[in-house]
Design a protein around this motif. Sequence first.
Motif, PDB file in Angstrom:
ATOM      1  N   MET A 174      65.855   6.082  33.412  1.00  0.00           N
ATOM      2  CA  MET A 174      64.990   6.511  34.530  1.00  0.00           C
ATOM      3  C   MET A 174      64.084   5.356  34.958  1.00  0.00           C
ATOM      4  N   ASN A 175      64.024   5.111  36.270  1.00  0.00           N
ATOM      5  CA  ASN A 175      63.193   4.022  36.772  1.00  0.00           C
ATOM      6  C   ASN A 175      61.717   4.331  36.578  1.00  0.00           C
ATOM      7  N   ARG A 176      60.964   3.291  36.273  1.00  0.00           N
ATOM      8  CA  ARG A 176      59.515   3.446  36.090  1.00  0.00           C
ATOM      9  C   ARG A 176      58.868   3.697  37.447  1.00  0.00           C
ATOM     10  N   HIS A 177      57.906   4.594  37.488  1.00  0.00           N
ATOM     11  CA  HIS A 177      57.222   4.948  38.734  1.00  0.00           C
ATOM     12  C   HIS A 177      56.603   3.692  39.344  1.00  0.00           C
ATOM     13  N   ALA A 178      56.780   3.519  40.658  1.00  0.00           N
ATOM     14  CA  ALA A 178      56.301   2.318  41.345  1.00  0.00           C
ATOM     15  C   ALA A 178      54.781   2.192  41.303  1.00  0.00           C
ATOM     16  N   GLU A 179      54.072   3.299  41.124  1.00  0.00           N
ATOM     17  CA  GLU A 179      52.606   3.227  41.083  1.00  0.00           C
ATOM     18  C   GLU A 179      52.099   2.478  39.856  1.00  0.00           C
ATOM     19  N   TYR A 180      52.949   2.365  38.816  1.00  0.00           N
ATOM     20  CA  TYR A 180      52.532   1.616  37.637  1.00  0.00           C
ATOM     21  C   TYR A 180      52.281   0.142  37.955  1.00  0.00           C
ATOM     22  N   GLN A 181      52.878  -0.368  39.021  1.00  0.00           N
ATOM     23  CA  GLN A 181      52.571  -1.742  39.434  1.00  0.00           C
ATOM     24  C   GLN A 181      51.077  -1.889  39.720  1.00  0.00           C
ATOM     25  N   TYR A 182      50.545  -0.901  40.432  1.00  0.00           N
ATOM     26  CA  TYR A 182      49.123  -0.882  40.762  1.00  0.00           C
ATOM     27  C   TYR A 182      48.268  -0.705  39.507  1.00  0.00           C
ATOM     28  N   LEU A 183      48.662   0.215  38.638  1.00  0.00           N
ATOM     29  CA  LEU A 183      47.900   0.490  37.425  1.00  0.00           C
ATOM     30  C   LEU A 183      47.957  -0.682  36.454  1.00  0.00           C
ATOM     31  N   ASP A 184      49.106  -1.347  36.371  1.00  0.00           N
ATOM     32  CA  ASP A 184      49.228  -2.517  35.494  1.00  0.00           C
ATOM     33  C   ASP A 184      48.305  -3.642  35.953  1.00  0.00           C
ATOM     34  N   LEU A 185      48.212  -3.836  37.258  1.00  0.00           N
ATOM     35  CA  LEU A 185      47.286  -4.832  37.789  1.00  0.00           C
ATOM     36  C   LEU A 185      45.844  -4.468  37.446  1.00  0.00           C
ATOM     37  N   MET A 186      45.537  -3.189  37.514  1.00  0.00           N
ATOM     38  CA  MET A 186      44.194  -2.736  37.182  1.00  0.00           C
ATOM     39  C   MET A 186      43.879  -3.016  35.711  1.00  0.00           C
ATOM     40  N   SER A 187      44.837  -2.730  34.838  1.00  0.00           N
ATOM     41  CA  SER A 187      44.639  -3.015  33.407  1.00  0.00           C
ATOM     42  C   SER A 187      44.439  -4.497  33.165  1.00  0.00           C
ATOM     43  N   ARG A 188      45.233  -5.320  33.853  1.00  0.00           N
ATOM     44  CA  ARG A 188      45.130  -6.768  33.675  1.00  0.00           C
ATOM     45  C   ARG A 188      43.768  -7.286  34.122  1.00  0.00           C
ATOM     46  N   LEU A 189      43.246  -6.722  35.207  1.00  0.00           N
ATOM     47  CA  LEU A 189      41.925  -7.133  35.682  1.00  0.00           C
ATOM     48  C   LEU A 189      40.842  -6.795  34.658  1.00  0.00           C
ATOM     49  N   ILE A 190      40.919  -5.605  34.092  1.00  0.00           N
ATOM     50  CA  ILE A 190      39.919  -5.193  33.106  1.00  0.00           C
ATOM     51  C   ILE A 190      40.016  -6.039  31.838  1.00  0.00           C
ATOM     52  N   GLU A 191      41.240  -6.321  31.406  1.00  0.00           N
ATOM     53  CA  GLU A 191      41.442  -7.010  30.125  1.00  0.00           C
ATOM     54  C   GLU A 191      41.304  -8.519  30.233  1.00  0.00           C
ATOM     55  N   ARG A 192      41.768  -9.098  31.359  1.00  0.00           N
ATOM     56  CA  ARG A 192      41.824 -10.557  31.438  1.00  0.00           C
ATOM     57  C   ARG A 192      41.264 -11.112  32.748  1.00  0.00           C
ATOM     58  N   GLY A 193      40.524 -10.296  33.477  1.00  0.00           N
ATOM     59  CA  GLY A 193      39.994 -10.758  34.752  1.00  0.00           C
ATOM     60  C   GLY A 193      38.948 -11.848  34.580  1.00  0.00           C
ATOM     61  N   ASP A 194      38.935 -12.759  35.535  1.00  0.00           N
ATOM     62  CA  ASP A 194      37.968 -13.854  35.563  1.00  0.00           C
ATOM     63  C   ASP A 194      36.665 -13.317  36.158  1.00  0.00           C
ATOM     64  N   ARG A 195      35.591 -13.340  35.391  1.00  0.00           N
ATOM     65  CA  ARG A 195      34.311 -12.789  35.859  1.00  0.00           C
ATOM     66  C   ARG A 195      33.685 -13.741  36.869  1.00  0.00           C
ATOM     67  N   ARG A 196      33.387 -13.211  38.062  1.00  0.00           N
ATOM     68  CA  ARG A 196      32.933 -14.068  39.154  1.00  0.00           C
ATOM     69  C   ARG A 196      31.785 -13.407  39.907  1.00  0.00           C
ATOM     70  N   ILE A 197      30.910 -14.248  40.456  1.00  0.00           N
ATOM     71  CA  ILE A 197      29.919 -13.767  41.419  1.00  0.00           C
ATOM     72  C   ILE A 197      30.530 -13.947  42.800  1.00  0.00           C
ATOM     73  N   ASP A 198      30.624 -12.859  43.552  1.00  0.00           N
ATOM     74  CA  ASP A 198      31.349 -12.895  44.826  1.00  0.00           C
ATOM     75  C   ASP A 198      30.371 -12.897  45.988  1.00  0.00           C
ATOM     76  N   ARG A 199      30.928 -12.911  47.195  1.00  0.00           N
ATOM     77  CA  ARG A 199      30.143 -12.945  48.425  1.00  0.00           C
ATOM     78  C   ARG A 199      29.117 -11.815  48.501  1.00  0.00           C
ATOM     79  N   THR A 200      29.469 -10.629  48.007  1.00  0.00           N
ATOM     80  CA  THR A 200      28.584  -9.471  48.131  1.00  0.00           C
ATOM     81  C   THR A 200      27.436  -9.493  47.130  1.00  0.00           C
ATOM     82  N   GLY A 201      27.557 -10.311  46.067  1.00  0.00           N
ATOM     83  CA  GLY A 201      26.547 -10.340  45.023  1.00  0.00           C
ATOM     84  C   GLY A 201      26.748  -9.300  43.940  1.00  0.00           C
ATOM     85  N   VAL A 202      27.737  -8.415  44.117  1.00  0.00           N
ATOM     86  CA  VAL A 202      27.990  -7.358  43.133  1.00  0.00           C
ATOM     87  C   VAL A 202      28.659  -7.927  41.881  1.00  0.00           C
ATOM     88  N   GLY A 203      29.571  -8.876  42.082  1.00  0.00           N
ATOM     89  CA  GLY A 203      30.327  -9.451  40.984  1.00  0.00           C
ATOM     90  C   GLY A 203      31.667  -8.759  40.801  1.00  0.00           C
TER      91      GLY A 203
END
Length: 303
Positions: free
Chosen positions: A1-30
């Motif tokens: 069975m093919n993996r649900h395509a929405e997991y692409q979005y969720l996998d990116l979200m997990s990667r951001l939480i686990e290995r995202g580069d912490r940055r101060i952005d234009r909005t100041g929120v970070g």
Amino acid sequence: MNRHAEYQYLDLMSRLIERGDRRIDRTGVGTLANFGAMMRFDLSDGVFPVYTTKRVYWKTAVKEMLWFLSGQTNIRSLLTANVRIWSDWPLSRYRKETGEEITQESFEERIVADENFAIQWGDLGPVYGKQWRRWIDKDGREHDQIAGVIDTLRTDPSSRRMIFHAWNVGELENMALHPCHMVYQFYVSGLGSTAPKLSLMVTQRSSDHLLGNPFNICQQAALLAMVAQQTDLAPGELIWSGGDVHLYLNHLEQAKQQLTREPRPFPKLSFARKPASIDDYRIDDFIVEGYNPHPPIEAPVAV
């Protein structure tokens, strides 16, 4: 069975939480950010990739796309359609320039009720729709990029030049927000067959992963479906390419909540009619069936 395509979005979200580069952005929120990502969604058989791990207000997203296609740049028409996603930027400018701490609700009411007020304070500058439909060249000539792409799809579908974009360097500083989804490129596969398919690749320089991306994917899929109908082609793939993909630091708990949920089947999209042109679509033309998402997840917009 093919993996649900929405997991692409969720996998990116997990990667951001686990290995995202912490940055101060234009909005100041970070943010927590990664650079470079790709997702692919098969739109065959009417599949409409509206994420299901939280409710996505697909009508609002599609209304925004129809507003882009209209070439308009003032939020007044959006507000009359009950779309408030662009109000933050002109509201921020109004408060800064006048010193009046008006509420968003009151500001929006004035925009709708007073045309002159809307002209002065509701315009976003030469944003997406202006560039898509009314790009002005150095000689003062106006170019309709959308009409050009549709014409090429009908007359030369093997072309590698079926592109429109909004990154007009000479007008960036006059825009309320620099274009995030910048480049749209179309491709027809199966030429010569009985059922050629139209695919679309979107290049997005900056992607708010929690709030922005669900809207973008939905409305880009809607655009692909519209252009396919207008050119008598079947929808193929939506391919999304992200540059700076990020989670705002005040979205982390919401993202973690969303990651606990299992995707459900994507809905199906069909049209109530075939409009005469790309300019004639209305929200009532979109028939979406089988959308059964998890509950919505609220989060603040960074301006």
